[in-house]
Design a protein around this motif. Structure first.
Motif, PDB file in Angstrom:
ATOM      1  N   TYR A  59       0.808  -1.211   0.000  1.00 14.05           N
ATOM      2  CA  TYR A  59       0.000   0.000   0.000  1.00 14.05           C
ATOM      3  C   TYR A  59       0.847   1.270   0.000  1.00 14.05           C
ATOM      4  CZ  TYR A  59      -3.945  -3.018   1.303  1.00 14.05           C
ATOM      5  OH  TYR A  59      -4.913  -3.978   1.339  1.00 14.05           O
ATOM      6  N   GLY A  60       2.025   1.209   0.553  1.00 10.78           N
ATOM      7  CA  GLY A  60       2.879   2.390   0.640  1.00 10.78           C
ATOM      8  C   GLY A  60       3.940   2.456  -0.443  1.00 10.78           C
ATOM      9  N   ALA A  61       3.751   1.747  -1.542  1.00  6.21           N
ATOM     10  CA  ALA A  61       4.775   1.688  -2.588  1.00  6.21           C
ATOM     11  C   ALA A  61       5.188   3.062  -3.087  1.00  6.21           C
ATOM     12  CB  ALA A  61       4.291   0.834  -3.766  1.00  6.21           C
ATOM     13  N   VAL A  62       4.260   3.999  -3.154  1.00  6.70           N
ATOM     14  CA  VAL A  62       4.581   5.342  -3.649  1.00  6.70           C
ATOM     15  C   VAL A  62       4.942   6.279  -2.504  1.00  6.70           C
ATOM     16  CG1 VAL A  62       3.669   7.366  -4.882  1.00  6.70           C
ATOM     17  CG2 VAL A  62       3.171   5.058  -5.721  1.00  6.70           C
ATOM     18  N   LEU A  63       4.208   6.245  -1.415  1.00  6.57           N
ATOM     19  CA  LEU A  63       4.410   7.236  -0.354  1.00  6.57           C
ATOM     20  C   LEU A  63       5.599   6.936   0.550  1.00  6.57           C
ATOM     21  CD1 LEU A  63       3.302   6.158   2.657  1.00  6.57           C
ATOM     22  CD2 LEU A  63       1.131   6.355   1.488  1.00  6.57           C
ATOM     23  N   THR A  84      -2.123  -4.303  -8.528  1.00  6.27           N
ATOM     24  CA  THR A  84      -1.589  -3.848  -7.250  1.00  6.27           C
ATOM     25  C   THR A  84      -2.427  -2.678  -6.770  1.00  6.27           C
ATOM     26  OG1 THR A  84       0.379  -3.177  -6.016  1.00  6.27           O
ATOM     27  CG2 THR A  84       0.109  -2.222  -8.208  1.00  6.27           C
ATOM     28  N   ARG A  85      -2.407  -2.475  -5.491  1.00  3.81           N
ATOM     29  CA  ARG A  85      -3.136  -1.357  -4.889  1.00  3.81           C
ATOM     30  C   ARG A  85      -2.127  -0.524  -4.112  1.00  3.81           C
ATOM     31  NH1 ARG A  85      -7.344  -3.569  -1.148  1.00  3.81           N
ATOM     32  NH2 ARG A  85      -8.490  -3.849  -3.071  1.00  3.81           N
ATOM     33  N   THR A  86      -2.208   0.783  -4.267  1.00  4.97           N
ATOM     34  CA  THR A  86      -1.344   1.677  -3.499  1.00  4.97           C
ATOM     35  C   THR A  86      -2.163   2.852  -2.991  1.00  4.97           C
ATOM     36  OG1 THR A  86       0.816   2.775  -3.486  1.00  4.97           O
ATOM     37  CG2 THR A  86      -0.522   3.088  -5.446  1.00  4.97           C
ATOM     38  N   PHE A  87      -1.773   3.359  -1.854  1.00  2.06           N
ATOM     39  CA  PHE A  87      -2.469   4.495  -1.262  1.00  2.06           C
ATOM     40  C   PHE A  87      -1.856   5.793  -1.760  1.00  2.06           C
ATOM     41  CE2 PHE A  87      -4.354   1.255   1.051  1.00  2.06           C
ATOM     42  CZ  PHE A  87      -5.294   1.725   1.949  1.00  2.06           C
ATOM     43  N   SER A  88      -2.669   6.822  -1.830  1.00  2.00           N
ATOM     44  CA  SER A  88      -2.275   8.082  -2.450  1.00  2.00           C
ATOM     45  C   SER A  88      -1.400   8.971  -1.582  1.00  2.00           C
ATOM     46  CB  SER A  88      -3.523   8.876  -2.844  1.00  2.00           C
ATOM     47  OG  SER A  88      -4.233   9.270  -1.676  1.00  2.00           O
ATOM     48  N   GLY A  89      -1.297   8.705  -0.308  1.00  3.25           N
ATOM     49  CA  GLY A  89      -0.544   9.586   0.583  1.00  3.25           C
ATOM     50  C   GLY A  89      -1.455  10.472   1.412  1.00  3.25           C
ATOM     51  N   VAL A  90      -2.755  10.415   1.156  1.00  5.48           N
ATOM     52  CA  VAL A  90      -3.719  11.112   1.991  1.00  5.48           C
ATOM     53  C   VAL A  90      -3.810  10.383   3.331  1.00  5.48           C
ATOM     54  CG1 VAL A  90      -6.167  11.720   2.208  1.00  5.48           C
ATOM     55  CG2 VAL A  90      -4.980  12.069   0.041  1.00  5.48           C
ATOM     56  N   ASP A 102       7.684  -3.723   9.511  1.00  2.00           N
ATOM     57  CA  ASP A 102       8.111  -3.462   8.134  1.00  2.00           C
ATOM     58  C   ASP A 102       6.924  -3.154   7.221  1.00  2.00           C
ATOM     59  OD1 ASP A 102      10.811  -3.878   8.801  1.00  2.00           O
ATOM     60  OD2 ASP A 102      10.551  -6.044   8.608  1.00  2.00           O
ATOM     61  N   ASN A 103       6.051  -2.302   7.677  1.00  2.25           N
ATOM     62  CA  ASN A 103       4.850  -1.909   6.960  1.00  2.25           C
ATOM     63  C   ASN A 103       5.205  -0.812   5.948  1.00  2.25           C
ATOM     64  OD1 ASN A 103       2.318  -0.997   6.186  1.00  2.25           O
ATOM     65  ND2 ASN A 103       1.624  -0.518   8.252  1.00  2.25           N
ATOM     66  N   THR A 104       5.053  -1.092   4.671  1.00  2.00           N
ATOM     67  CA  THR A 104       5.386  -0.081   3.660  1.00  2.00           C
ATOM     68  C   THR A 104       4.474   1.140   3.739  1.00  2.00           C
ATOM     69  OG1 THR A 104       4.031  -1.181   1.984  1.00  2.00           O
ATOM     70  CG2 THR A 104       6.386  -1.717   2.034  1.00  2.00           C
ATOM     71  N   LEU A 105       3.317   0.992   4.343  1.00  2.00           N
ATOM     72  CA  LEU A 105       2.395   2.111   4.501  1.00  2.00           C
ATOM     73  C   LEU A 105       2.787   2.991   5.693  1.00  2.00           C
ATOM     74  CD1 LEU A 105      -0.110   3.425   3.286  1.00  2.00           C
ATOM     75  CD2 LEU A 105      -1.513   1.835   4.599  1.00  2.00           C
ATOM     76  N   VAL A 162      -5.749   4.202  -4.278  1.00  2.00           N
ATOM     77  CA  VAL A 162      -6.724   4.473  -3.222  1.00  2.00           C
ATOM     78  C   VAL A 162      -6.613   5.947  -2.846  1.00  2.00           C
ATOM     79  CG1 VAL A 162      -7.469   3.885  -0.886  1.00  2.00           C
ATOM     80  CG2 VAL A 162      -6.546   2.106  -2.401  1.00  2.00           C
ATOM     81  N   LEU A 163      -7.671   6.696  -3.124  1.00  3.32           N
ATOM     82  CA  LEU A 163      -7.641   8.134  -2.860  1.00  3.32           C
ATOM     83  C   LEU A 163      -8.070   8.482  -1.437  1.00  3.32           C
ATOM     84  CD1 LEU A 163      -9.150   9.345  -6.236  1.00  3.32           C
ATOM     85  CD2 LEU A 163      -6.740   9.306  -5.565  1.00  3.32           C
ATOM     86  N   PHE A 164      -8.993   7.730  -0.880  1.00  3.87           N
ATOM     87  CA  PHE A 164      -9.510   8.018   0.452  1.00  3.87           C
ATOM     88  C   PHE A 164      -9.523   6.743   1.277  1.00  3.87           C
ATOM     89  CE2 PHE A 164     -11.683  10.783  -2.592  1.00  3.87           C
ATOM     90  CZ  PHE A 164     -11.242  12.018  -2.145  1.00  3.87           C
ATOM     91  N   CYS A 165      -9.385   6.900   2.579  1.00  3.73           N
ATOM     92  CA  CYS A 165      -9.387   5.748   3.465  1.00  3.73           C
ATOM     93  C   CYS A 165      -9.885   6.193   4.829  1.00  3.73           C
ATOM     94  CB  CYS A 165      -7.971   5.188   3.583  1.00  3.73           C
ATOM     95  SG  CYS A 165      -7.860   3.755   4.662  1.00  3.73           S
ATOM     96  N   THR A 166     -10.579   5.311   5.493  1.00  6.62           N
ATOM     97  CA  THR A 166     -11.001   5.564   6.859  1.00  6.62           C
ATOM     98  C   THR A 166      -9.767   5.670   7.744  1.00  6.62           C
ATOM     99  OG1 THR A 166     -13.027   4.312   6.504  1.00  6.62           O
ATOM    100  CG2 THR A 166     -12.326   4.603   8.782  1.00  6.62           C
TER     101      THR A 166
END
Length: 185
Positions: A59-63, A84-90, A102-105, A162-166
């Motif tokens: 999930y944290g591949a980009v951020l 793959t799914r990655t989170f946007s940094g929001v 070792d959580n990439t997020l 993923v643009l938004f997350c709880t």
């Protein structure tokens, strides 16, 4: 109050528009993934019937600036996985959140957290870094996002952004760039 909420919604809308434009231009030469016109149980990707298959995400591949996503994308392609799914940094997590190691997020240090907004010269963000400027975009983030999408595309991997997350934990909100205490706006 209501004024702050409206201002935040406007920022989210403009950020969302920018993210969508960045995503669209990254793969403009390819037709977007869509339902297969003859069988809606399948998708159509690059002119071929497709089922999206993956076994896990980073999930944290980009951020996460410490994460080298090239070996990860190579492994997906080698195993014939195409999503793959990655989170946007929001949304991001902190080291140790949910007892994950070792959580990439969860970048290990604040300077490895790459998000859509740049840090300012004003100290005082909850993560120990400088506060964020939500009126500007961080070019380093969008370069990394575009490269991740491009590298995934070269390997036939679809990126779900993923643009938004709880926000599952108050500590996560306390460290969020959108939290008024962490930005200069």
């Amino acid at each position: 109050g209501a004024k702050t909420q409206k201002r935040m919604i406007r920022r989210i809308h403009s950020g969302l528009l920018f993210l969508l434009l960045a995503f669209a231009t990254a793969r403009a030469a390819d037709a977007p993934i869509s339902l297969h016109p003859e069988n809606p149980h399948y998708l159509l990707f690059r002119g071929r019937p497709t089922i999206l298959i993956t076994s896990g995400e980073h999930y944290g591949a980009v951020l996460n600036g410490d994460f080298d996503y090239i070996p990860y994308l190579d492994e997906l392609a080698a195993k014939k996985l195409n999503l793959t799914r990655t989170f946007s940094g929001v949304y991001r997590e902190l080291p140790g959140t949910f007892n994950i190691t070792d959580n990439t997020l969860a970048p290990k240090t604040h300077d490895k957290f790459i998000c859509p907004w740049p840090r300012t010269d004003t100290p005082g963000a909850a993560d120990g870094g400088n506060k964020f400027d939500l009126t500007k975009f961080n070019p380093a983030y969008f370069e990394r996002l575009k490269n991740f999408i491009s590298e995934a595309g070269k390997r036939g991997v679809v990126v779900e952004l993923v643009l938004f997350c709880t926000t599952y934990d108050d500590k996560l909100w306390a460290n969020s760039p959108q939290n008024a205490k962490n930005n200069v706006n």
